[in-house]
Write a protein that holds these residues in place. Structure first.
Motif, PDB file in Angstrom:
ATOM      1  N   PHE A  24      -5.271   4.148  -0.898  1.00  0.00           N
ATOM      2  CA  PHE A  24      -4.722   5.258  -1.659  1.00  0.00           C
ATOM      3  C   PHE A  24      -4.889   6.545  -0.878  1.00  0.00           C
ATOM      4  N   ALA A  25      -3.913   7.416  -1.000  1.00  0.00           N
ATOM      5  CA  ALA A  25      -3.972   8.692  -0.314  1.00  0.00           C
ATOM      6  C   ALA A  25      -3.546   9.751  -1.304  1.00  0.00           C
ATOM      7  N   TYR A  26      -3.684  11.026  -0.917  1.00  0.00           N
ATOM      8  CA  TYR A  26      -3.275  12.077  -1.851  1.00  0.00           C
ATOM      9  C   TYR A  26      -1.775  12.040  -2.068  1.00  0.00           C
ATOM     10  N   LEU A  27      -1.081  11.439  -1.090  1.00  0.00           N
ATOM     11  CA  LEU A  27       0.367  11.277  -1.171  1.00  0.00           C
ATOM     12  C   LEU A  27       0.640   9.891  -1.735  1.00  0.00           C
ATOM     13  N   ASP A  28       1.578   9.780  -2.671  1.00  0.00           N
ATOM     14  CA  ASP A  28       1.944   8.453  -3.143  1.00  0.00           C
ATOM     15  C   ASP A  28       2.911   7.845  -2.135  1.00  0.00           C
ATOM     16  N   ALA A  29       2.466   6.785  -1.494  1.00  0.00           N
ATOM     17  CA  ALA A  29       3.302   6.193  -0.450  1.00  0.00           C
ATOM     18  C   ALA A  29       4.513   5.477  -1.038  1.00  0.00           C
ATOM     19  N   GLY A  30       4.447   5.144  -2.335  1.00  0.00           N
ATOM     20  CA  GLY A  30       5.543   4.410  -2.973  1.00  0.00           C
ATOM     21  C   GLY A  30       5.432   2.929  -2.647  1.00  0.00           C
ATOM     22  N   THR A  31       5.278   2.122  -3.703  1.00  0.00           N
ATOM     23  CA  THR A  31       5.058   0.692  -3.470  1.00  0.00           C
ATOM     24  C   THR A  31       6.198   0.072  -2.659  1.00  0.00           C
ATOM     25  N   SER A  33       8.249   1.453  -0.601  1.00  0.00           N
ATOM     26  CA  SER A  33       8.239   1.912   0.792  1.00  0.00           C
ATOM     27  C   SER A  33       7.128   1.256   1.584  1.00  0.00           C
ATOM     28  N   PHE A  34       5.979   1.064   0.897  1.00  0.00           N
ATOM     29  CA  PHE A  34       4.804   0.499   1.569  1.00  0.00           C
ATOM     30  C   PHE A  34       5.065  -0.936   2.009  1.00  0.00           C
TER      31      PHE A  34
END
Lengths: 82, 467
Positions: A24-31, A33-34
């Motif tokens: 997890f990061a402060y930015l939502d990577a988007g499932t 996209s990940f």
């Protein structure tokens, strides 16, 4: 193009196996996209490896003189697939 | 300590934030970012990026300046002359910003770090070149983990660039609506079908958008998102391949204005060489009188008069409404390595607004001013006649943009104005020299004015009335 798209679909199932850890990061990577990124990276990695071996096979047949060409080929392979 | 104010745009990343204290910009780095900052320094990445001119340098100052608890360090970044936004950039500026971001990502990976975000707002233009401004965007790279900012890179850079190159250059303005970059499903719909034949666009935009949609659908159907959101494995070689593939995608995108001769773009003037050189001389003299630090040239075309201004000022922003003119201007900045010269896109009749959270994240044009001098050469007739703006409103807005104004009045008898009035009723009884002077003298004090030789035009230097 169709084969490339099919290869992606096949890789979806393959890559789902490789879940390793939460990230997890402060930015939502988007499932979407990940997961998709892992597929792309795997495909690109695969194509780089295949081109690398292909270049080596070609070098083997052509003899040692074309070592420089082989390096150039693998550099080109690393750049992309367009 | 005097007044301290957090920047309205600096709230997303818990690693730290930017604040102004007595007019100086500082960055508070929080304890939570300590391990990353130590690695940034010890890995040599910070020095490498700063010495290559890719990252804005900073000085460390006392942590006692920190306005909020939890401070690990306080930095004073080298100040930038002007903050611009991606929707104000021409194609090549956005492309250069994308390539800079990928160059940073490559350098970071080589030092065992990775970019944790890839926002186009982290890039600014300094001395004619793009530079990265967010010192807190780096974190340790753990082999196997994917790039958290992959989606953001595609939305902020690849999608707008592809749309500008393949659909229409004006689509860069979608960035004004979508502050976190253009949604990929929208980009995918707007791009011509032919772009599916390009591997990089097929993958990073079209299939990427489809994958997002599929996961959104399964989440909506009640699938366990936390299970879904576990990261997939990306090997170090895969990561390198991904970055190189994005770089190749960006490099292959290009844009040239359609239907214009690149070489002789903007020779559409109606006045003689003598008039032109006299106008240049007058502009130079007026600027000399003010000795400005900053000049904004509004309606600069390809920057002919901006370059005259650059000889009299430390920093010139060269604004124009036409993406082709800004592109040509930027190409020249790049080729001739012109420093402190920034071409930007601006529709003066609808200038960049305050956008984002509370309309304050990205500032309006006026909020980023005023410049010491706002120049408006061969512009007033476009505002007053093409846009029906009353001259009083033109003067009042220009008084927000510049402490001084160098402005050219183009009368109705001028062929350019005649052309504007050819296809419409003349509803502008006040558009006269007297009407112009009356309107401007409500907001400004006249310093000097002079007619441009061999033309019917007149140049004015005004100073804003205080209060």
């Amino acid at each position: 193009m169709m084969t490339q798209a099919l290869a992606f679909m096949a890789l979806v199932a393959f890559v789902q196996v490789f879940f390793v850890r939460e990230a997890f990061a402060y930015l939502d990577a988007g499932t979407g996209s990940f997961i998709f990124q892992a597929i792309v990276a795997a495909l690109i990695g695969l194509s780089v490896t295949m081109r690398h071996y292909w270049a080596r096979i070609k070098t083997m047949f052509r003899g040692r003189s074309s070592e420089a060409e082989s390096t150039a080929a693998s550099e080109k392979a690393a750049v992309g697939n367009d | 300590m005097g007044t301290t104010e957090r920047l309205p745009s600096s709230f997303r990343d818990p690693s730290g934030h930017l604040f102004h204290s007595d007019g100086t910009l500082f960055r508070q780095v929080n304890d939570v970012y300590r391990p990353s900052f130590e690695l940034l320094e010890s890995s040599g990445l910070l020095d490498a990026l700063v010495s290559e001119g890719l990252l804005v340098p900073h000085e460390e100052v006392s942590t006692s300046l920190a306005p909020e608890p939890g401070a690990y360090k306080v930095l004073r970044p080298e100040p930038l002359a002007f903050i611009s936004y991606p929707y104000e950039w021409c194609f090549s500026q956005l492309r250069d910003a994308a390539l800079l971001t990928l160059a940073l990502q490559k350098r970071a990976l080589a030092h065992g770090m990775i970019l944790k975000d890839a926002s186009a707002y982290n890039v600014q233009f300094r001395r004619g070149r793009p530079v990265f401004i967010d010192t807190l965007s780096f974190e340790a790279y753990e082999e196997g983990t994917p790039w958290v900012a992959y989606r953001q890179f595609c939305q902020h850079f690849l999608a707008p660039l592809a749309l500008m190159a393949h659909t229409d250059v004006r689509l860069s303005q979608l960035l004004r609506i979508h502050i976190d970059g253009i949604p990929l499903d929208l980009a995918s719909r707007l791009l011509p079908r032919l772009t599916r034949m390009r591997f990089s666009l097929l993958v990073h935009i079209h299939l990427h958008a489809r994958s997002q949609q599929r996961h959104a659908d399964s989440a909506a159907a009640g699938a366990d998102e936390s299970q879904e959101h576990r990261s997939a494995k990306v090997s170090a070689a895969g990561m390198q391949g991904l970055v190189e593939s994005l770089e190749s995608a960006v490099r292959k995108l290009s844009w040239r204005p359609a239907g214009t001769e690149w070489g002789d773009y903007y020779t559409d003037t109606n006045y003689s060489e003598e008039a032109q050189s006299h106008k240049a001389e007058l502009v130079g003299k007026m600027l000399d009188r003010v000795a400005p630090k900053s000049v904004w040239d509004l309606g600069a075309n390809t920057g002919v008069y901006s370059r005259i201004a650059a000889a009299h000022a430390d920093q010139v922003v060269s604004w124009d409404i036409d993406p082709a003119a800004v592109e040509k201007n930027y190409q020249q900045v790049r080729e001739e390595e012109e420093r402190e010269f920034l071409p930007l896109l601006l529709d003066l009749t609808n200038p960049s607004a305050g956008i984002g959270w509370a309309n304050r994240e990205r500032a309006t044009v006026a909020d980023r001013g005023p410049a010491d001098v706002a120049m408006a050469l061969a512009v007033v007739h476009h505002l007053a006649i093409s846009n029906n703006t009353p001259l009083d409103d033109v003067a009042s807005y220009l008084a927000q943009l510049g402490r001084h104004v160098v402005i050219e009045f183009v009368p109705k008898s001028d062929s350019q104005v005649k052309r504007l009035l050819q296809t419409r009723e003349d509803v502008f009884p006040h558009y006269t020299r007297e009407g112009f002077e009356q309107a401007f003298e409500q907001h400004f004090q006249l310093v000097e004015s002079a007619p441009v030789r061999e033309s019917e035009r007149r140049l004015y230097l005004y100073e804003r009335r205080s209060g």
